[in-house]
Design an enzyme around this catalytic site. Structure first.
Site, PDB file in Angstrom:
ATOM      1  N   HIS A 123     -32.983 -65.493 -35.469  1.00  0.00           N
ATOM      2  CA  HIS A 123     -34.363 -65.731 -35.896  1.00  0.00           C
ATOM      3  C   HIS A 123     -35.074 -66.824 -35.108  1.00  0.00           C
ATOM      4  CE1 HIS A 123     -35.781 -63.448 -39.505  1.00  0.00           C
ATOM      5  NE2 HIS A 123     -34.609 -62.914 -39.268  1.00  0.00           N
ATOM      6  N   ASP A 184     -37.468 -71.853 -45.798  1.00  0.00           N
ATOM      7  CA  ASP A 184     -38.282 -70.940 -46.605  1.00  0.00           C
ATOM      8  C   ASP A 184     -37.627 -69.568 -46.720  1.00  0.00           C
ATOM      9  OD1 ASP A 184     -40.089 -72.945 -46.795  1.00  0.00           O
ATOM     10  OD2 ASP A 184     -41.712 -71.942 -45.729  1.00  0.00           O
ATOM     11  N   GLU A 295     -44.996 -78.154 -50.654  1.00  0.00           N
ATOM     12  CA  GLU A 295     -45.389 -77.566 -49.372  1.00  0.00           C
ATOM     13  C   GLU A 295     -46.896 -77.357 -49.390  1.00  0.00           C
ATOM     14  OE1 GLU A 295     -43.746 -74.139 -47.485  1.00  0.00           O
ATOM     15  OE2 GLU A 295     -41.711 -74.924 -47.501  1.00  0.00           O
TER      16      GLU A 295
HETATM   17  C1  LIG Z   1     -41.321 -66.893 -39.060  1.00  0.00           C
HETATM   18  C2  LIG Z   1     -40.301 -67.992 -39.042  1.00  0.00           C
HETATM   19  C3  LIG Z   1     -40.313 -68.913 -40.062  1.00  0.00           C
HETATM   20  C4  LIG Z   1     -39.387 -69.948 -40.070  1.00  0.00           C
HETATM   21  N1  LIG Z   1     -39.419 -70.817 -41.104  1.00  0.00           N
HETATM   22  C5  LIG Z   1     -38.572 -71.853 -41.111  1.00  0.00           C
HETATM   23  C6  LIG Z   1     -38.557 -72.779 -42.182  1.00  0.00           C
HETATM   24  O1  LIG Z   1     -39.259 -72.631 -43.176  1.00  0.00           O
HETATM   25  N2  LIG Z   1     -37.744 -73.835 -42.088  1.00  0.00           N
HETATM   26  C7  LIG Z   1     -36.912 -74.012 -41.031  1.00  0.00           C
HETATM   27  O2  LIG Z   1     -36.188 -74.975 -41.000  1.00  0.00           O
HETATM   28  N3  LIG Z   1     -36.871 -73.120 -40.037  1.00  0.00           N
HETATM   29  C8  LIG Z   1     -37.670 -72.051 -40.049  1.00  0.00           C
HETATM   30  N4  LIG Z   1     -37.614 -71.166 -39.021  1.00  0.00           N
HETATM   31  C9  LIG Z   1     -36.678 -71.421 -37.900  1.00  0.00           C
HETATM   32  C10 LIG Z   1     -35.257 -70.945 -38.198  1.00  0.00           C
HETATM   33  O3  LIG Z   1     -34.688 -71.692 -39.249  1.00  0.00           O
HETATM   34  C11 LIG Z   1     -34.394 -71.181 -36.959  1.00  0.00           C
HETATM   35  O4  LIG Z   1     -34.866 -70.351 -35.943  1.00  0.00           O
HETATM   36  C12 LIG Z   1     -32.921 -70.914 -37.203  1.00  0.00           C
HETATM   37  O5  LIG Z   1     -32.232 -71.323 -36.060  1.00  0.00           O
HETATM   38  C13 LIG Z   1     -32.630 -69.476 -37.447  1.00  0.00           C
HETATM   39  O6  LIG Z   1     -31.275 -69.316 -37.812  1.00  0.00           O
HETATM   40  P1  LIG Z   1     -30.435 -68.115 -37.183  1.00  0.00           P
HETATM   41  O7  LIG Z   1     -29.175 -67.988 -37.989  1.00  0.00           O
HETATM   42  O8  LIG Z   1     -31.250 -66.905 -37.047  1.00  0.00           O
HETATM   43  O9  LIG Z   1     -30.094 -68.751 -35.763  1.00  0.00           O
HETATM   44  P2  LIG Z   1     -30.230 -68.125 -34.278  1.00  0.00           P
HETATM   45  O10 LIG Z   1     -31.636 -67.807 -33.978  1.00  0.00           O
HETATM   46  O11 LIG Z   1     -29.250 -67.027 -34.119  1.00  0.00           O
HETATM   47  O12 LIG Z   1     -29.763 -69.381 -33.425  1.00  0.00           O
HETATM   48  C14 LIG Z   1     -30.605 -70.516 -33.299  1.00  0.00           C
HETATM   49  C15 LIG Z   1     -29.963 -71.564 -32.396  1.00  0.00           C
HETATM   50  O13 LIG Z   1     -28.775 -72.050 -32.994  1.00  0.00           O
HETATM   51  C16 LIG Z   1     -27.664 -71.793 -32.171  1.00  0.00           C
HETATM   52  N5  LIG Z   1     -26.563 -71.413 -33.066  1.00  0.00           N
HETATM   53  C17 LIG Z   1     -26.505 -70.348 -33.908  1.00  0.00           C
HETATM   54  N6  LIG Z   1     -25.355 -70.374 -34.592  1.00  0.00           N
HETATM   55  C18 LIG Z   1     -24.682 -71.483 -34.179  1.00  0.00           C
HETATM   56  C19 LIG Z   1     -23.425 -72.059 -34.504  1.00  0.00           C
HETATM   57  N7  LIG Z   1     -22.617 -71.510 -35.406  1.00  0.00           N
HETATM   58  N8  LIG Z   1     -23.068 -73.193 -33.870  1.00  0.00           N
HETATM   59  C20 LIG Z   1     -23.860 -73.782 -32.963  1.00  0.00           C
HETATM   60  N9  LIG Z   1     -25.054 -73.276 -32.596  1.00  0.00           N
HETATM   61  C21 LIG Z   1     -25.461 -72.147 -33.202  1.00  0.00           C
HETATM   62  C22 LIG Z   1     -28.073 -70.683 -31.239  1.00  0.00           C
HETATM   63  O14 LIG Z   1     -27.349 -70.711 -30.035  1.00  0.00           O
HETATM   64  C23 LIG Z   1     -29.524 -71.028 -31.025  1.00  0.00           C
HETATM   65  O15 LIG Z   1     -29.661 -72.073 -30.108  1.00  0.00           O
HETATM   66  C24 LIG Z   1     -38.467 -70.075 -39.015  1.00  0.00           C
HETATM   67  C25 LIG Z   1     -38.436 -69.131 -38.010  1.00  0.00           C
HETATM   68  C26 LIG Z   1     -39.330 -68.078 -38.018  1.00  0.00           C
HETATM   69  C27 LIG Z   1     -39.261 -67.050 -36.945  1.00  0.00           C
END
Ligand SMILES: Cc1cc2nc3c(=O)[nH]c(=O)nc-3n(C[C@H](O)[C@H](O)[C@H](O)COP(=O)(O)OP(=O)(O)OC[C@H]3O[C@@H](n4cnc5c(N)ncnc54)[C@H](O)[C@@H]3O)c2cc1C
Ligand SMILES: *[C@@H]1O[C@H](CO)[C@@H](O)[C@H](O)[C@H]1NC(C)=O
Ligand SMILES: *[C@@H]1O[C@H](CO)[C@@H](O)[C@H](O)[C@H]1NC(C)=O
Ligand SMILES: *[C@@H]1O[C@H](CO)[C@@H](O)[C@H](O)[C@H]1NC(C)=O
Ligand SMILES: *[C@@H]1O[C@H](CO)[C@@H](O)[C@H](O)[C@H]1NC(C)=O
Length: 411
Positions: A123, A184, A295
């Site tokens: 994400h 969120d 918020e």
């Molecule tokens: C529309 C939208 C709304 C959002 N709203 C919020 C919000 O309300 N609050 C908030 O805090 N964030 C928010 N985000 C951001 C989101 O929390 C981050 O993008 C988060 O990293 C997504 O988690 P993921 O599991 O999809 O990680 P990924 O997108 O898969 O990875 C994100 C990063 O973390 C690294 N990573 C993943 N897993 C690990 C691991 N196990 N060890 C080390 N590194 C790792 C990846 O290499 C990459 O650099 C939002 C994003 C979007 C698109």
């Protein structure tokens, strides 16, 4: 590891978090149209590794409990931003921590210059979870060993780095417990949000998610498996938390828990004056025992916003709410929540009334609702499901969901 953008969050000042969060939320909104209307995909021009077939066969020969896939790499070539298409050479689906360690040792010991990126739920937006012509580690495969909940004075849960927050919530609720700080949207992995910050409306009170971690197990860039905490290998601990995946791979996390409330009072009210809005927010986050979640979001020229709210919220004054005109205005919505249990059902309304009397929102725009704790926390996903059913999710998915929720179609 993957390419990064360098967002640094201050870890101490909770007020700063709220401001940063507000800025993030606000800055999302003008970007929405651009991102949605212009889904251009960047084509990579990077050079490929000099001898991919050697690299492939060396990866294929690794002794793993999980497996590596070389063909079906499309799912790991994009992220939520959808702006970069950078296919990896291979995806590791680890079954154990030692699989990840084996992979890291292999990569560091080879001359192939392979890049590697952990991928949670994908994400993130800027290609962070991608490894062009490298290896993506699909962290969601790493679910064993399962969650372990420790009750007691300082309760915590031990979870895999690939676990989704929604699953942690469901499991800990069985024990009357819950993590304290959230994002969120909960269908994200522990490793993914702890690599950023993990911010939502509880951050002013508990800090972001990275402030609620007791211990981590990390596979370092050299493939060592290291346990770290505030006291033990603290430099690694503080680097990995908020480290955008650049300092090691989070394979396990020990997350602080607290008592889970049964229910929440969920309140929204509008402001037309930004200073009044931010003054009230600052008042609420500075005050002890006020709300549990604070918020806010901006609403730009939206007709019938309050009519849309009625499907999920009840107006305090229905007649006045009907007369309120939102058309053409820029409005600021304060969103607050107070947790409570059934034995507090009688006193909670009085407490809230007192808190609201200190605020200067537009009186006719006060709406409230009462929902179970889990329903509130999983609100974005619930709305996403409804929008998907109506066919209203485009490629920019969550971005649109956030926009729609804020403008509010929750029927
Ligand atoms: C529309 C939208 C709304 C959002 N709203 C919020 C919000 O309300 N609050 C908030 O805090 N964030 C928010 N985000 C951001 C989101 O929390 C981050 O993008 C988060 O990293 C997504 O988690 P993921 O599991 O999809 O990680 P990924 O997108 O898969 O990875 C994100 C990063 O973390 C690294 N990573 C993943 N897993 C690990 C691991 N196990 N060890 C080390 N590194 C790792 C990846 O290499 C990459 O650099 C939002 C994003 C979007 C698109
Ligand atoms: C890729 O994603 C699709 C849709 O989420 C899923 O059905 C499919 O199983 C995934 N493929 C792999 C190899 O993970
Ligand atoms: C790896 O990078 C180094 C330094 O940039 C370079 O000298 C070497 O040729 C590269 N090796 C491969 C296999 O691409
Ligand atoms: C709710 O509406 C009533 C009737 O208009 C009003 O007296 C009361 O003050 C309102 N409550 C709050 C908390 O604003
Ligand atoms: C608000 O939107 C309406 C159409 O939805 C448009 O006619 C009007 O000009 C807009 N007003 C402002 C102030 O942008």
């Amino acid at each position: 590891m993957g390419s990064t953008s360098s967002i640094q969050f201050c870890r101490r000042n909770n007020k700063t978090f709220l401001r940063i969060f507000m800025i993030l939320v606000l800055s999302c909104i003008p970007g929405l149209t651009n991102l949605c209307s212009n889904p251009s995909v960047t084509t990579p021009t990077d050079l490929l590794p000099s001898n991919p077939s050697d690299t492939l066969s060396s990866l294929d020969s690794l002794d793993l409990e999980g497996y590596i896939s070389f063909n079906d790499v499309n799912n790991a070539s994009k992220d939520f931003g959808n702006r970069y298409q950078l296919p990896p050479l291979a995806i590791l689906h680890p079954r154990s921590v030692s699989d990840i360690s084996t992979m890291m040792r292999h990569i560091v010991g080879s001359t192939s210059n392979l890049t590697v990126a952990a991928r949670g739920h994908g994400h993130s937006l800027q290609g962070q979870a991608l490894a062009h012509q490298g290896v993506v580690i699909n962290m969601e495969s790493l679910t064993s060993p399962g969650m372990k909940i420790h009750k007691g004075k300082q309760p915590y849960v031990d979870v895999s780095g690939g676990e989704l927050w929604i699953n942690i919530l469901r499991e800990t609720l069985n024990y009357g417990l819950s993590p304290k700080s959230w994002t969120d949207y909960l269908h994200l992995t522990v490793g993914g949000t702890l690599s950023n910050a993990g911010i939502s409306g509880q951050a002013f009170k508990h800090g972001p998610q990275i402030n609620n971690v007791y211990q981590l197990e990390i596979v370092t860039g050299k493939g060592e498996v290291v346990t770290c905490s505030e006291k033990r290998n603290s430099e690694l601990f503080h680097s990995v938390l908020g480290g955008l995946g650049q300092f090691g791979i989070i394979t396990r996390a020990r997350i602080s828990l607290g008592p889970a409330p049964h229910m929440v009072k969920w309140i929204r009210a509008l402001y037309s004056d930004f200073s009044a809005f931010s003054r009230d927010q600052e008042h609420l986050i500075s005050k002890k025992n006020a709300f549990d979640y604070v918020e806010g979001f901006v609403i730009i020229n939206r007709t019938d916003i309050l009519k849309n709210w009625r499907s999920s919220f009840t107006p305090n004054d229905s007649t006045k709410a009907n007369q309120f005109k939102s058309d053409g205005k820029t409005l600021y919505c304060l969103e607050v929540v107070k947790y409570f249990n059934s034995e507090q059902a009688n006193t909670i309304n009085q407490e809230i009334k007192k808190l609201l009397s200190e605020l200067s929102y537009i009186p006719s725009t006060l709406f409230s609702s009462e929902v179970p704790y889990i329903e509130f926390l999983d609100r974005v996903h619930n709305a996403e499901t409804k929008l998907r059913a109506k066919g209203r999710i485009t490629w920019c998915g969550q971005m649109l969901v956030r926009g729609e929720i804020n403008r509010d179609i929750m029927s």
